[in-house]
Design a protein around this motif. Structure first.
Motif, PDB file in Angstrom:
ATOM      1  N   GLY A   1      31.274  52.147  43.393  1.00 42.14           N
ATOM      2  CA  GLY A   1      31.197  50.802  43.168  1.00 42.14           C
ATOM      3  C   GLY A   1      32.672  50.455  42.408  1.00 42.14           C
ATOM      4  O   GLY A   1      33.407  49.544  43.048  1.00 42.14           O
ATOM      5  N   ILE A   2      33.344  51.257  41.712  1.00 41.84           N
ATOM      6  CA  ILE A   2      34.547  51.210  41.280  1.00 41.84           C
ATOM      7  C   ILE A   2      35.704  51.345  42.520  1.00 41.84           C
ATOM      8  O   ILE A   2      36.954  50.502  42.687  1.00 41.84           O
ATOM      9  N   ALA A   3      35.664  51.969  43.382  1.00 42.23           N
ATOM     10  CA  ALA A   3      36.347  52.414  44.349  1.00 42.23           C
ATOM     11  C   ALA A   3      36.276  51.240  45.490  1.00 42.23           C
ATOM     12  O   ALA A   3      37.461  50.630  45.706  1.00 42.23           O
ATOM     13  N   VAL A   4      35.122  50.584  45.602  1.00 44.74           N
ATOM     14  CA  VAL A   4      35.431  49.199  46.417  1.00 44.74           C
ATOM     15  C   VAL A   4      35.908  48.193  45.665  1.00 44.74           C
ATOM     16  O   VAL A   4      36.658  47.235  45.986  1.00 44.74           O
ATOM     17  N   ALA A   5      35.591  48.114  44.212  1.00 39.21           N
ATOM     18  CA  ALA A   5      36.641  47.028  43.431  1.00 39.21           C
ATOM     19  C   ALA A   5      37.945  47.282  43.708  1.00 39.21           C
ATOM     20  O   ALA A   5      38.781  46.207  43.670  1.00 39.21           O
ATOM     21  N   LEU A   6      38.523  48.538  43.633  1.00 40.80           N
ATOM     22  CA  LEU A   6      39.925  48.684  43.695  1.00 40.80           C
ATOM     23  C   LEU A   6      40.643  48.405  45.072  1.00 40.80           C
ATOM     24  O   LEU A   6      41.584  48.290  45.021  1.00 40.80           O
ATOM     25  N   TYR A   7      39.871  49.153  45.910  1.00 42.64           N
ATOM     26  CA  TYR A   7      40.378  49.348  47.307  1.00 42.64           C
ATOM     27  C   TYR A   7      40.056  48.140  48.242  1.00 42.64           C
ATOM     28  O   TYR A   7      40.012  48.111  49.514  1.00 42.64           O
ATOM     29  N   SER A   8      39.349  46.947  47.862  1.00 41.39           N
ATOM     30  CA  SER A   8      39.007  45.906  48.887  1.00 41.39           C
ATOM     31  C   SER A   8      39.529  44.464  48.107  1.00 41.39           C
ATOM     32  O   SER A   8      39.162  43.568  48.319  1.00 41.39           O
ATOM     33  N   ARG A   9      40.942  44.668  47.667  1.00 43.16           N
ATOM     34  CA  ARG A   9      41.432  43.323  46.886  1.00 43.16           C
ATOM     35  C   ARG A   9      42.007  42.626  48.209  1.00 43.16           C
ATOM     36  O   ARG A   9      42.204  41.425  47.933  1.00 43.16           O
ATOM     37  N   GLY A  10      42.165  42.815  49.358  1.00 46.57           N
ATOM     38  CA  GLY A  10      42.492  42.251  50.544  1.00 46.57           C
ATOM     39  C   GLY A  10      41.458  41.561  51.132  1.00 46.57           C
ATOM     40  O   GLY A  10      41.781  40.757  52.108  1.00 46.57           O
ATOM     41  N   LEU A  11      40.139  41.817  50.799  1.00 43.16           N
ATOM     42  CA  LEU A  11      39.092  41.155  51.452  1.00 43.16           C
ATOM     43  C   LEU A  11      38.953  39.724  50.806  1.00 43.16           C
ATOM     44  O   LEU A  11      39.112  39.586  49.737  1.00 43.16           O
ATOM     45  N   PRO A  12      37.933  39.042  51.353  1.00 44.33           N
ATOM     46  CA  PRO A  12      37.637  37.748  50.811  1.00 44.33           C
ATOM     47  C   PRO A  12      36.824  37.968  49.466  1.00 44.33           C
ATOM     48  O   PRO A  12      35.814  38.701  49.792  1.00 44.33           O
ATOM     49  N   GLN A  13      37.322  37.229  48.556  1.00 46.91           N
ATOM     50  CA  GLN A  13      36.646  37.330  47.234  1.00 46.91           C
ATOM     51  C   GLN A  13      35.165  37.219  47.395  1.00 46.91           C
ATOM     52  O   GLN A  13      34.273  38.055  46.642  1.00 46.91           O
ATOM     53  N   PRO A  14      34.580  36.189  47.771  1.00 45.29           N
ATOM     54  CA  PRO A  14      33.085  36.092  47.939  1.00 45.29           C
ATOM     55  C   PRO A  14      32.490  37.015  48.770  1.00 45.29           C
ATOM     56  O   PRO A  14      31.301  37.573  48.171  1.00 45.29           O
ATOM     57  N   PHE A  15      33.202  37.507  49.712  1.00 49.90           N
ATOM     58  CA  PHE A  15      32.411  38.685  50.442  1.00 49.90           C
ATOM     59  C   PHE A  15      32.163  39.980  49.549  1.00 49.90           C
ATOM     60  O   PHE A  15      31.376  40.620  49.131  1.00 49.90           O
ATOM     61  N   VAL A  16      33.675  40.293  48.640  1.00 47.85           N
ATOM     62  CA  VAL A  16      33.764  41.671  47.789  1.00 47.85           C
ATOM     63  C   VAL A  16      32.617  41.443  46.774  1.00 47.85           C
ATOM     64  O   VAL A  16      31.896  42.270  46.270  1.00 47.85           O
ATOM     65  N   SER A  17      32.456  40.069  46.179  1.00 51.10           N
ATOM     66  CA  SER A  17      31.508  39.840  45.089  1.00 51.10           C
ATOM     67  C   SER A  17      30.039  40.133  45.476  1.00 51.10           C
ATOM     68  O   SER A  17      29.232  40.642  44.846  1.00 51.10           O
ATOM     69  N   ARG A  18      29.916  39.950  46.747  1.00 51.30           N
ATOM     70  CA  ARG A  18      28.725  39.890  47.369  1.00 51.30           C
ATOM     71  C   ARG A  18      28.095  41.448  47.494  1.00 51.30           C
ATOM     72  O   ARG A  18      27.237  42.188  47.154  1.00 51.30           O
ATOM     73  N   VAL A  19      29.233  42.194  47.942  1.00 55.02           N
ATOM     74  CA  VAL A  19      28.943  43.671  47.943  1.00 55.02           C
ATOM     75  C   VAL A  19      28.750  44.313  46.821  1.00 55.02           C
ATOM     76  O   VAL A  19      27.865  45.223  46.416  1.00 55.02           O
ATOM     77  N   LEU A  20      29.656  44.010  45.862  1.00 61.43           N
ATOM     78  CA  LEU A  20      29.382  44.597  44.264  1.00 61.43           C
ATOM     79  C   LEU A  20      28.425  44.046  43.767  1.00 61.43           C
ATOM     80  O   LEU A  20      27.739  44.701  42.856  1.00 61.43           O
TER      81      LEU A  20
END
Length: 660
Positions: A107-126
């Motif tokens: 989870g923390i890896a996705v949070a750190l290394y997905s900053r270039g992705l759309p925020q709504p998408f990353v929020s759903r993933v997390l």
């Protein structure tokens, strides 16, 4: 206060996971930047709390705090330091804590290394990862708590399971869990895409490196576990089709299909439905494996728990996660329209589709053989079991065409190609394999047509994987990283099949009774038991045999198999002696004394000796597959992923002022 602090950390981690789940999914749905801004800090908080909880459990183990029930049941003062550390995941409660810690790491890896992705998408993933974490933290706190105390505390603890007191088992569970739990990221990416209604080439490019990483760890974990089983359990085998082994193998098969499906979705925009369903199925099988290991329905050297409450809780989690994911998939299936143009019957897409069907079929066959006996037994319809004959009968026929396609697939063009042209590109590797098989047939090794077919398929996979990179190097051209990683992975599979074929069809074994001074003959080798003597280890006593091995009059090696009895553990365990070589292994394991009333050094003992050709290629192949995945992950296309223009157009990226 260490256990109490551990309890507090678990409760705080649960609060963080709930915040991550609620604000992640609801914030993206509401397009609320404030809510979505909570998600990354919540993921970081969950990670910190779980890391502290795990360190506190380790502190209790290292301090020999036997007031903690988990410590008293799995450690003692005489245990070596490395196994005190490994005891944190050597039993059910601690291994479950490690499972959840690894989920927080992903989870923390996705949070750190997905900053270039759309925020709504990353929020759903997390958010999805947060809900999974909350479910398993509830399970840990309520029915599998590693910080429970017992008073009065015992003066001495018990012992970690002797077969787990091994360096490979110190690394195998964390490696396997990294792969198991890593598939949750691909699952979360698929659920986020289904929730947003968009699944395109950009989504596949975002998902693929995370899936590759999970597959890498799962491959390495299975390889390490197979190696441990070979040298630790004393039977000389590397795979027993044990239900718990199958529980890790099924997600691996589906994850392999998912990787190939993602390649098609990324390159051609096709196979969207396949890709989403495979991402759901891969993690679902990981959860099923967790249920099998921790429910008490299995009797296995790999299983942990036997408390029915735990099984019911995990089954409820399994049903909820899989049921919700499949309902969402069914509701959004109509939106997964294929945007790519059609492809011909002879095309790379077709071959990858057949690849997926074969891999999923193999996983389904293994699933049936694993679950059907459990269902029949639980319904009181009789005691049945599915062993190696069933699995070999249904699995091998599916792997034969798969291995043929592995050699052909990379040489067929996307969209459309001519089969004759593709075969012409492979004429030299095919000719080389044919010559080698004819030479092997002339040596009359034994094994018949099965041996020749197995070796032929293995050599075909190796030759076809190496051919294109060698041509490029010969021409002075650079080998693209993507091609090199694929070739190394396919080469590894060929090497593994080579080892499986050789060790399965050419191995020789003999069980016999032997006394000091006697000799056993096997496959041209002489095994002479020189003496039996007692030895003392850090926390065990053992009877050790000195076995001199010679071949055609020349001394090969001196081997030292042991029969160990650990302190605080009454049952003995076998420690086999292995003389390893690339072409063959020599394997010696002590059984039981046949004359227990006589002194050890004069008694007759049962002994097993084996000669196992090519067995090392199994683990060499596994390492090559993991190396191929490592190279693929390091591809520069995945280093800095940026949001696609299609996502902006669809409103997935919020304007700077935060208005929807």
């Amino acid at each position: 206060m260490t256990p109490e602090l551990g309890q507090l950390c678990l409760l705080l981690a649960l609060c963080a996971a709930l915040a991550q789940g609620v604000f992640g999914v609801a914030g993206a749905q509401r397009r609320d930047e404030g809510w979505m801004a909570v998600v990354r800090p919540a993921a970081a908080s969950q990670f910190v709390c779980l890391a502290l909880a795990f360190l506190l459990l380790e502190r209790s183990l290292l301090a020999d705090d036997f007031s903690v029930r988990y410590v008293a049941e799995n450690s003692n003062t005489a245990m070596p330091l490395i196994y005190k550390i490994a005891a944190a995941w050597g039993a059910h409660e601690g291994s479950m804590l490690l499972w959840i810690c690894i989920l927080a790491v992903w989870g923390i890896a996705v949070a750190l290394y997905s900053r270039g992705l759309p925020q709504p998408f990353v929020s759903r993933v997390l958010g999805v990862l947060g809900w999974i974490g909350a479910g398993f933290l509830s399970y840990l706190i309520l029915v599998s708590n590693p910080f429970l105390r017992d008073f009065p505390a015992p003066a001495q603890g018990q012992n970690l399971n002797p077969i787990l007191q091994d360096p490979a088992m110190a690394g195998h569970p964390p490696m396997l869990y990294m792969g198991y739990v890593g598939l949750s990221v691909a699952f979360a990416f698929a659920i986020a895409a289904l929730l947003s209604g968009r699944m395109d080439a950009a989504w596949a490019r975002w998902t693929r490196p995370w899936t590759l990483l999970a597959w890498l760890f799962l491959t390495a974990g299975i390889t390490l576990g197979s190696w441990w089983s070979y040298y630790e359990l004393g039977w000389g085998g590397w795979w027993a089709w044990d239900p718990v082994e199958n529980a890790s193998f099924m997600p691996w098969l589906v994850a392999t299909a998912l990787l190939h499906s993602l390649a098609v979705t990324e390159k051609r925009g096709a196979f969207k439905s396949w890709t989403a369903l495979l991402a759901i199925a891969g993690f679902s099988l990981s959860l099923l494996g967790t249920f099998l290991v921790r429910s008490g329905v299995l009797v296995s050297v790999h299983s942990f728990a036997s408390d029915p409450r735990r099984g019911v809780f995990v089954l409820a989690l399994l049903t909820t996660v899989i049921g919700a994911a499949l309902l969402l998939y069914a509701a959004r299936a109509a939106t997964l329209r294929e945007e790519a143009a059609g492809f011909a019957l002879c095309s790379r897409e077709t071959l990858l589709l057949i690849n997926n069907v074969l891999l999923v079929g193999a996983a389904a066959a293994v699933l049936l053989g694993t679950l059907y006996p459990l269902i029949v037994n639980s319904l009181g319809l009789g005691e049945i079991s599915a062993g190696a004959p069933y699995f070999n009968t249904v699995f091998i026929p599916l792997m034969v065409p798969l291995l043929l396609l592995i050699g052909l697939g990379p040489y067929v063009r996307w969209k459309s190609d001519r089969l004759r042209a593709a075969l012409r590109r492979l004429r030299w590797p095919a000719a080389a394999v044919l010559v080698l098989i004819l030479l092997i047939a002339g040596t009359r090794l034994g094994g018949g047509l099965s041996l020749l077919a197995g070796l032929g398929l293995a050599l075909w996979a190796v030759a076809s994987a190496a051919y294109e990179p060698l041509l490029r190097l010969r021409a002075g051209l650079k080998v693209p990283r993507q091609m090199l990683s694929m070739s190394i992975a396919h080469l590894g599979l060929g090497l593994a099949v080579l080892g499986i074929t050789g060790s399965s069809l050419l191995s020789q074994a003999r069980d016999a009774a032997i006394e000091p001074g006697q000799t056993i003959q096997l496959d041209g080798y002489s095994f002479t038991l020189q003496q039996l003597r007692p030895v003392r280890g850090a926390d065990y006593e053992a009877v050790q045999g000195d076995v001199l091995v010679s071949h055609r009059g020349s001394v090969v090696t001196l081997m030292h198999p042991q029969k160990r009895t650990y302190d605080n553990q009454g049952s003995p365990s076998t420690k086999a002696a292995i003389d390893a070589g690339l072409s063959r292994d020599l394997y010696v394991a002590l059984g039981e004394p046949l004359q227990p009333d006589r002194p050890t050094d004069q008694s007759s003992w049962s002994i097993r000796v084996q000669v196992k050709p090519l067995v090392r290629f199994i683990w060499l192949g596994g390492l090559c597959m993991a190396l191929g995945a490592m190279l693929a992950v390091s591809d520069r296309r995945y280093r800095a992923v940026r949001a696609s223009t299609s996502a902006v157009a669809a409103g997935e990226i919020l304007p700077a002022d935060g208005a929807a």
